[in-house]
Structure formats: structure tokens, C-alpha cells
Design a protein around this motif. Structure first.
Motif, PDB file in Angstrom:
ATOM      1  N   ALA A  86       0.833  -1.216   0.000  1.00 32.60           N
ATOM      2  CA  ALA A  86       0.000   0.000   0.000  1.00 32.60           C
ATOM      3  C   ALA A  86       0.862   1.258   0.000  1.00 32.60           C
ATOM      4  CB  ALA A  86      -0.935  -0.014   1.213  1.00 32.60           C
ATOM      5  N   ILE A  87       1.946   1.243   0.769  1.00 35.17           N
ATOM      6  CA  ILE A  87       2.841   2.402   0.806  1.00 35.17           C
ATOM      7  C   ILE A  87       3.487   2.623  -0.562  1.00 35.17           C
ATOM      8  CG2 ILE A  87       5.021   3.252   1.766  1.00 35.17           C
ATOM      9  CD1 ILE A  87       4.215   1.914   4.410  1.00 35.17           C
ATOM     10  N   ALA A  88       3.857   1.513  -1.228  1.00 37.75           N
ATOM     11  CA  ALA A  88       4.448   1.639  -2.570  1.00 37.75           C
ATOM     12  C   ALA A  88       3.441   2.205  -3.562  1.00 37.75           C
ATOM     13  CB  ALA A  88       4.948   0.274  -3.043  1.00 37.75           C
ATOM     14  N   ILE A  89       2.184   1.759  -3.454  1.00 40.01           N
ATOM     15  CA  ILE A  89       1.131   2.305  -4.332  1.00 40.01           C
ATOM     16  C   ILE A  89       0.931   3.782  -4.047  1.00 40.01           C
ATOM     17  CG2 ILE A  89      -1.318   2.166  -4.937  1.00 40.01           C
ATOM     18  CD1 ILE A  89      -1.208  -0.815  -4.227  1.00 40.01           C
ATOM     19  N   GLU A  90       0.922   4.133  -2.752  1.00 41.98           N
ATOM     20  CA  GLU A  90       0.743   5.545  -2.385  1.00 41.98           C
ATOM     21  C   GLU A  90       1.902   6.385  -2.911  1.00 41.98           C
ATOM     22  OE1 GLU A  90      -0.595   7.978   1.573  1.00 41.98           O
ATOM     23  OE2 GLU A  90       0.934   6.449   1.818  1.00 41.98           O
ATOM     24  N   ARG A  91       3.134   5.845  -2.797  1.00 40.25           N
ATOM     25  CA  ARG A  91       4.294   6.566  -3.316  1.00 40.25           C
ATOM     26  C   ARG A  91       4.156   6.795  -4.817  1.00 40.25           C
ATOM     27  NH1 ARG A  91       8.564   2.814  -2.924  1.00 40.25           N
ATOM     28  NH2 ARG A  91       8.121   2.323  -5.089  1.00 40.25           N
ATOM     29  N   ASN A  92       3.692   5.759  -5.518  1.00 43.68           N
ATOM     30  CA  ASN A  92       3.496   5.884  -6.964  1.00 43.68           C
ATOM     31  C   ASN A  92       2.446   6.941  -7.286  1.00 43.68           C
ATOM     32  OD1 ASN A  92       3.897   4.661  -9.774  1.00 43.68           O
ATOM     33  ND2 ASN A  92       1.713   4.418  -9.512  1.00 43.68           N
ATOM     34  N   GLU A  93       1.352   6.962  -6.481  1.00 46.84           N
ATOM     35  CA  GLU A  93       0.304   7.966  -6.689  1.00 46.84           C
ATOM     36  C   GLU A  93       0.847   9.368  -6.435  1.00 46.84           C
ATOM     37  OE1 GLU A  93      -2.976   7.580  -7.643  1.00 46.84           O
ATOM     38  OE2 GLU A  93      -2.403   5.530  -8.146  1.00 46.84           O
ATOM     39  N   LEU A  94       1.666   9.511  -5.388  1.00 45.40           N
ATOM     40  CA  LEU A  94       2.230  10.829  -5.082  1.00 45.40           C
ATOM     41  C   LEU A  94       3.174  11.293  -6.192  1.00 45.40           C
ATOM     42  CD1 LEU A  94       2.988  10.410  -1.265  1.00 45.40           C
ATOM     43  CD2 LEU A  94       1.229  11.849  -2.302  1.00 45.40           C
ATOM     44  N   ILE A  95       3.951  10.349  -6.741  1.00 47.11           N
ATOM     45  CA  ILE A  95       4.844  10.713  -7.847  1.00 47.11           C
ATOM     46  C   ILE A  95       4.038  11.170  -9.052  1.00 47.11           C
ATOM     47  CG2 ILE A  95       6.487   9.769  -9.526  1.00 47.11           C
ATOM     48  CD1 ILE A  95       7.564   7.980  -7.286  1.00 47.11           C
ATOM     49  N   LYS A  96       2.949  10.433  -9.353  1.00 47.42           N
ATOM     50  CA  LYS A  96       2.093  10.825 -10.474  1.00 47.42           C
ATOM     51  C   LYS A  96       1.457  12.182 -10.228  1.00 47.42           C
ATOM     52  CE  LYS A  96      -0.740   7.666 -11.974  1.00 47.42           C
ATOM     53  NZ  LYS A  96      -1.691   6.528 -11.942  1.00 47.42           N
ATOM     54  N   THR A  97       1.029  12.405  -8.976  1.00 50.46           N
ATOM     55  CA  THR A  97       0.436  13.709  -8.642  1.00 50.46           C
ATOM     56  C   THR A  97       1.466  14.812  -8.774  1.00 50.46           C
ATOM     57  OG1 THR A  97      -1.061  12.620  -7.081  1.00 50.46           O
ATOM     58  CG2 THR A  97      -0.785  14.995  -6.852  1.00 50.46           C
ATOM     59  N   TYR A  98       2.684  14.526  -8.299  1.00 54.29           N
ATOM     60  CA  TYR A  98       3.749  15.523  -8.399  1.00 54.29           C
ATOM     61  C   TYR A  98       4.062  15.832  -9.864  1.00 54.29           C
ATOM     62  CZ  TYR A  98       8.377  17.644  -7.955  1.00 54.29           C
ATOM     63  OH  TYR A  98       9.453  18.489  -8.045  1.00 54.29           O
ATOM     64  N   GLN A  99       4.155  14.780 -10.683  1.00 53.89           N
ATOM     65  CA  GLN A  99       4.422  14.992 -12.104  1.00 53.89           C
ATOM     66  C   GLN A  99       3.295  15.777 -12.758  1.00 53.89           C
ATOM     67  OE1 GLN A  99       4.960  10.939 -13.385  1.00 53.89           O
ATOM     68  NE2 GLN A  99       7.166  10.943 -12.957  1.00 53.89           N
TER      69      GLN A  99
END
Length: 717
Positions: free
Chosen positions: A548-561
């Protein structure tokens, strides 16, 4: 206006004062929430003083929504508060706060009274104040525990009441757990539970009871601490001091059989002796009726099985027979060393009871058969007496220490295995760059570790649980199982097989949770024979949390991008706006002026002037047309709706068309085009390539001084 992060970083102050930590930034800001701005400022070594309302804490939001009826959206993760260097409570009475509210110091006076009353009433404010003090106290408790651990303080500080209930595989533990929960709730104090694991092998019934007790602890919201120790009282006391517990809850022994009474009484006596500053609460347990006779119940709950005791007697008999033979060649001192070595060997395989029996029998047999005078328990020489006493003590100590080392080795081996599996999972997830890799590699690793079937279902674009399993999953959920998966997703709790929720399900479901946010559900299909004990379940929960943390990190990266793209788009739109406002003026002014000239009868009567004005209009229209084409092209690119019409074309044809189109602008320049004959036919979008060369050559003409040659050379490369 939002925070100007760049201005703060440029100024580099020692301290920044920022209000409203939980504020949601306006669309287009660098970060979605203000606490993210503050984290960036902290990364540059600048201290931040900020403010926060208690209802903006993520973990408290559901409870506050239940009390006030208002959903709180602007929340911050608890980890932000936990990382703070200092927390200060700012509090006033309810009456003072309501006075400030009514005088317009919180909201404008024109704001509807119903909106204010829905949240700011005495009941809500009283509940919020209580939550404020309890939450702050929990943060202070963590500081105390960290301080004690850092300074190696093993005593409990009675700074606040804190209960710890000791549980076991006994059915009576359920009553103790519920009693502790009820007492903690009545007194508004925290509580936790401890289970001390020994080398004692549990029966199937005891394992089920233990799992049931552990599940009850978690359902009632307490922290469960599992520790391994061959001495149960020591394990309980050690855990209590680590957690700064003030009171330990245990069951009061009741007369069952004499053996069971004294075993339980012995544990409590040791707890009282070693507890020191910690209070011991003895609670009358609910007596459980057993279908087994008392002597059999004592036997199955004892430390070791009959098989181990029988093995000890058989082993000591064989060893004694061997020593009788060896006694013809060696003296009784060497025989004693053989017995002592055997004690050390046996201690590596058996439990404390059989070890104690082996040590005692070896000492007695050594005395009776080998120490002079033989076949008596008398010892003539003082030296032999002391040697016998030292042997007996050494055998007991050696056996006991070896047994303890074996238990601790087992504990460390299990912990090392779990840590290794967690480390490997984190290592795998750190090497992933997108959601497909995260789920794919996670599923492969989970199947390798647990040797059962897994399927993962994530939320879709509408934040609903998708019925389609992710790539790499082992199975699809039938309609009758989908309700269980949805319940798990909506309630953020485990459900399904061998749980208290929809236990008839074929699969076990666990939510993919990161703090309070859920990303999907993991379904596990395992056979009845699979040993899914509490330790493996805790490991699976930890691994699912990492996913879940890895998915959240991926979502945050996408949001940041996405934010970066939006920022670049804003800059591009601003540039375009400035460019358009400048570029449009020239052709429009030219067209307008020339058109007015043509309307003028005196000017239009002159053929030469009329031709000039007409050509100016044509030039202005062409320039305006190029500008519109460029704008439309950019909009297509931004909207990602552009489609390339790729065909085989000759680059010479494109260049000739562009040169012909811009011929009028080249009157002051020498335009030279050199195209390598070896350039083959190329596959490209003719219209877009023409637009590219038009803009390129047009800019070269505009910004190149007059009478300077313009050379364009196309070569193969």
C-alpha cells in the motif's frame, strides 16, 4: 494567496510562521496541501512554527465526524505531528470560544448561524477538548518510552495509568481481555496486551483459543505485544517496563486440580516478587467447564509431553549401561564428566521439565552406582561430596541455560526470518517505477513466501473497487465472494475465511492500507491444512502495508508529475498569451490599415497603391494563419489528442513548398538550400513537418540581419 515557497527559500530565515497546517492549497499550487509546503521548507534547514486544530488529525477524523456529523476533508497524517520537535496546547474555555465566535473573530458576522451551530456547540467543543488532551498525552507517552529506551531505564514511571493484560492459550483470557477493555474505557486510559511465547508446544485446541484471544485484542483496539521467553513472569515484566505500564492484569488462580493451582499461583507469586514499582491486578477469572478429567487437563497443559519424559528415562538407562561397561577402564570422575556432557546434549533438544529430570537422575545414578561406596547413597570422602554437589548444581545450571539459549535462538531465528522477508519486499518495491511492477513483483514474492494463491483488486478511477484482478493474480472472484471483498474495502478491515465477518467465504481478504487510506483488497486462497497462525498473519499484514505504501508513493509521484506539468502548462499559456497579444497586433493592424486604404476612393484609384495594400492584406492573413496553426497545434499537443498521419514523403518537396510560401519575406536574404542526394524517403506527417520548417525558416528570416545569407543543409546522419 498561498505560500510563496521560493521567496522563503531565497530569504532563508531561521524561523517561518505559517498558519493552518492542514490547509488545502489552491489548484495549480506546487503542492496539494500546506503541510507538504512545510516539509519542503524544513528540508532546507528552516524551522517552522505552525498551528493546527485537533479535528484536522487524520486518525481522529472518523470519530469527530461521528460526534459532529461533519466530514473533515482537510486532514494531515499523524506522522507529521509525531515528527514535530515540540507541541504546545493552546486552549480556552467553551464560553470564551463561543464569545469570540459570536463577535466575528472566527467567522465573518454575516455567515449563517446554522453553519456555526452545527459544529461550534458546547457538546462538540467539550468532546474536542477531551480528544485534544488524550491525543497530546499519547504523544508525550511515546516521548517517555523513547527517552527510557535511549537511557536504558528499565523501570516503569507512573506518569499516567496504563493497563497491560497478560493473555495465554487459556479460554479464561477472553474474560480478562474484556475486563481490561471495559476498565480502560471507563477510566479513559490506554491499554495493551502481552503474550509470552515459550518453547511449549500447543495443542490444536490451544492454538485456536490463542488465535481467538489475539483476534479479540485487535478487534477491541489494543496493541498486542508478542515476546518469547522461557520464564513467563520475566517476559511480562520486561514488556511492561518497556511500555511504561503502571498496572498488569492477570487472572487469580482458582482451585482446579492441585497441580494447576500451584502452577498458576507460582507464576503470580513471581510476578509480584519481580514487579517492583508496577501494580499487579488479580481478577477473578470466569471458570471454564472442561469435558476432560482434571488429571488429563493438567497433563495436556503441562510444559512437556509424556513422550519426552519416556525418552529421558530410556536415554539415561542406555547411558548408565554404557557407563557401567566403561567403569572397568575409567574411574568415576570420568563417568561424571560423561553424565555432565549428556546433560548439555539433552538440553539442546528437550524442554525444562525433562532436562531437570535427566539432571537429577544422572546425579543420583552417578552417586549410587559409581561414587564409592557403590550401590549406596553414602559418600565417604568430603572431596567426593563437594564434587557431587557441584556436579548437581552444574548439571541444573547447564541444562537451564542451554534451554534458555534454545528458546532465544528460536525467537531470534523467527524474527530474523520475518525481518529478512520484510527487507526483501521493501527492496523489491523500491526498485519498482510503476503500478504494474509494484503489483506484479509483490504477487510473485508473496506466492514464493507463503506458497498459496493471491489476487489483488485495486480501486478504479472513481475510487470504487475494481472487479477485474490485477495482472499476475491467480483467480477471479465469483459473485457470491464479491460482497466480502467490498465489505473489506469499505470498512478497511480483514474479512472472510476464519474471521468473524463472513466466515463462510472461500477466501481470506485483507485491505491494502496506508495509514488511513485504502488502495484495494488482497484475496488469499489457502487450504485448510495451511498453518496461517498469528505470526504469519502479522507478517502478511506488514507486507500488505508495504504494498500500500508503494502504491501511495506511486500515486504521489504521479500527482507531483501532474503538478509539474500543470505548472509548465501555466507558464506556457502565459507565454502564449503574451506572444499572441504581441503577434496578433501586427497582422491585424496591417489588415485593418490596408482595408481602410482600399475603402478610400482616392487611394484605391491608384493601381500601384491598391496592389501594395492588397499584398499587405494577403501577408497579414498568411501571418495570422500561421499563428492560428501554431496555437491549434499546441492545444492538440496539450490535450494529447494529436494523431500523426505518418506517410512516406520526400523532404525536398516539403522544403520547396515552404520556400515558395515564404518567398516574399526573403527579398532581403540569400536563401540557400542544400539537400543531400543520399537522403531517402522518410516517414513523417507532411502537414506538421511543413509547419515545423515554416516556423523555423520564418524565425530565421525575422531575426537575421538583412543581406546575410541563410543556408539550410540537409544531410544523412
Amino acid at each position: 494567496e498561498e505560500i510563496d515557497i521560493e521567496a522563503i527559500l531565497k530569504r532563508k530565515p531561521h524561523i517561518v510562521l505559517i498558519d493552518e497546517l492542514a490547509h488545502i492549497n489552491a489548484f495549480g499550487s506546487r503542492h496539494k496541501k500546506r503541510y507538504q509546503d512545510i516539509l519542503e521548507i524544513l528540508d532546507y534547514g528552516i524551522d517552522v512554527y505552525t498551528t493546527l486544530n485537533i479535528h484536522n488529525i487524520e486518525s481522529l477524523a472518523p470519530a469527530i465526524e461521528e460526534i459532529t456529523g461533519i466530514k473533515i476533508n482537510d486532514t494531515i497524517p499523524d506522522s507529521i505531528l509525531e515528527s514535530a520537535d515540540n507541541i504546545e496546547i493552546v486552549d480556552i474555555t467553551n464560553d470564551e470560544l463561543l464569545t469570540r465566535l459570536n463577535s466575528g473573530k472566527i467567522f465573518p458576522l454575516g455567515k449563517p448561524q446554522s453553519i456555526k451551530n452545527s459544529f461550534f456547540n458546547k457538546g462538540n467543543l467539550t468532546a474536542l477538548r477531551e480528544m485534544l488532551f488524550h491525543y497530546t498525552a499519547s504523544l508525550i507517552k511515546k516521548d517517555i518510552i523513547e527517552y527510557k529506551q535511549a537511557h536504558l531505564i528499565d523501570k516503569s514511571w507512573k506518569t499516567a495509568p496504563n493497563l497491560l493484560v497478560a493473555i495465554s492459550p487459556s479460554p479464561t483470557s477472553e474474560y480478562l481481555i474484556r475486563w481490561t477493555k471495559r476498565t480502560a474505557f471507563d477510566q479513559k486510559i490506554p491499554w495493551s496486551a502481552v503474550y509470552v511465547e515459550t518453547d511449549k508446544k500447543l495443542t490444536a485446541e490451544q492454538s485456536r483459543t490463542l488465535e481467538k484471544n489475539i483476534k479479540l485484542v485487535k478487534e477491541l483496539g489494543a496493541e498486542l505485544i508478542t515476546t518469547i521467553d522461557d520464564n513467563i513472569p520475566k517476559g511480562i515484566i520486561r514488556t511492561a517496563r518497556q511500555k511504561n505500564v503502571s498496572q498488569i492484569v492477570v487472572g487469580k488462580p482458582y482451585p482446579g486440580t492441585l497441580l494447576r493451582f500451584f502452577l498458576k499461583k507460582n507464576i503470580i507469586d513471581k510476578l509480584i516478587q519481580e514487579s517492583g514499582e508496577i501494580d499487579i491486578l488479580m481478577i477473578s477469572e470466569k471458570k471454564i467447564k472442561s469435558k476432560l478429567p482434571p488429571f488429563l487437563l493438567d497433563f495436556i497443559t503441562s510444559e512437556s509431553s509424556f513422550k519426552e519424559y519416556a525418552l529421558v528415562i530410556f536415554g539415561i538407562s542406555i547411558l548408565t549401561a554404557l557407563n557401567i561397561i566403561l567403569n572397568k577402564y575409567i574411574n568415576y570422575f570420568a563417568i561424571g564428566l560423561i553424565y555432565l556432557a549428556a546433560v548439555s546434549i539433552v538440553s539442546a533438544f528437550l524442554k525444562k521439565g525433562p532436562i531437570f529430570l535427566f539432571s537429577t537422575l544422572s546425579a543420583v545414578l552417578w552417586n549410587f552406582l559409581f561414587i564409592p561406596p557403590s550401590y549406596t547413597f553414602l559418600i565417604d570422602r568430603v572431596e567426593d561430596l563437594f564434587m557431587f554437589i557441584m556436579y548437581f548444581i552444574s548439571a541444573l545450571i547447564t541444562g537451564n541455560l542451554t534451554s534458555q539459549l534454545k528458546v532465544k535462538e528460536l525467537f531470534l531465528r523467527n524474527k530474523e526470518k520475518n525481518l529478512e522477508e520484510l527487507y526483501q519486499m521493501s527492496k523489491i518495491l523500491n526498485e519498482t517505477s510503476n503500478i504494474n511492477e509494484i503489483i506484479g513483483k509483490s504477487l510473485n514474492y508473496l506466492k514464493k513466501v507463503f506458497l498459496v494463491k493471491f489476487s489483488i483488486f485495486l480501486f478504479d478511477d472513481n475510487l470504487n473497487l475494481s472487479r477485474i484482478p490485477f495482472n499476475g493474480s491467480d483467480f477471479v472472484l465469483p459473485d457470491n465472494e464479491w460482497k466480502t471483498a467490498l465489505w473489506c474495502y469499505e470498512n478497511k478491515k480483514s474479512a472472510g475465511k476464519k474471521t468473524d465477518t463472513m466466515s463462510m467465504s472461500k477466501y481470506f481478504y485483507i485491505p491494502l492500507l496506508s495509514q488511513a487510506k485504502i488502495f484495494g483488497v488482497m484475496a488469499i486462497d489457502y487450504p485448510e491444512s495451511f498453518n496461517f497462525n498469528n505470526e504469519r498473519l502479522d507478517l502478511l499484514t506488514a507486507l500488505s502495508g508495504q504494498i500500500a505504501i508503494a502504491i501511495e508513493r506511486n500515486e504521489l509521484i504521479k500527482t507531483y508529475q501532474k503538478i509539474i506539468i500543470e505548472e509548465e502548462s501555466d507558464k506556457l499559456y502565459q507565454i502564449l498569451l503574451n506572444s499572441v497579444s504581441h503577434e496578433l497586433k501586427t497582422p491585424i493592424t496591417t489588415i485593418s490599415t490596408s482595408a481602410n486604404g482600399l475603402i478610400d476612393k482616392k487611394l484605391s484609384s491608384d493601381k500601384k497603391v491598391r496592389d501594395i495594400l492588397t499584398n499587405d492584406i494577403i501577408d497579414g492573413v498568411e501571418r495570422l494563419n500561421r499563428l492560428v496553426d501554431n496555437l491549434l497545434g499546441i492545444l492538440h499537443i496539450e490535450s494529447k489528442k494529436i494523431q500523426l498521419n505518418l506517410e512516406w514523403n520526400d523532404i525536398t518537396e516539403v522544403v520547396n513548398i515552404v520556400a515558395k510560401k515564404l518567398k516574399k519575406l526573403m527579398v532581403h536574404h540569400s536563401f540557400i538550400v542544400n539537400i543531400d542526394k543520399e537522403i531517402p524517403m522518410l516517414k513523417f506527417d507532411f502537414r506538421l513537418m511543413e509547419q515545423l520548417f515554416t516556423n523555423l525558416i520564418h524565425n530565421a528570416i525575422l531575426y537575421t540581419p538583412k543581406k546575410v545569407k541563410l543556408k539550410f543543409k540537409f544531410i544523412t546522419g
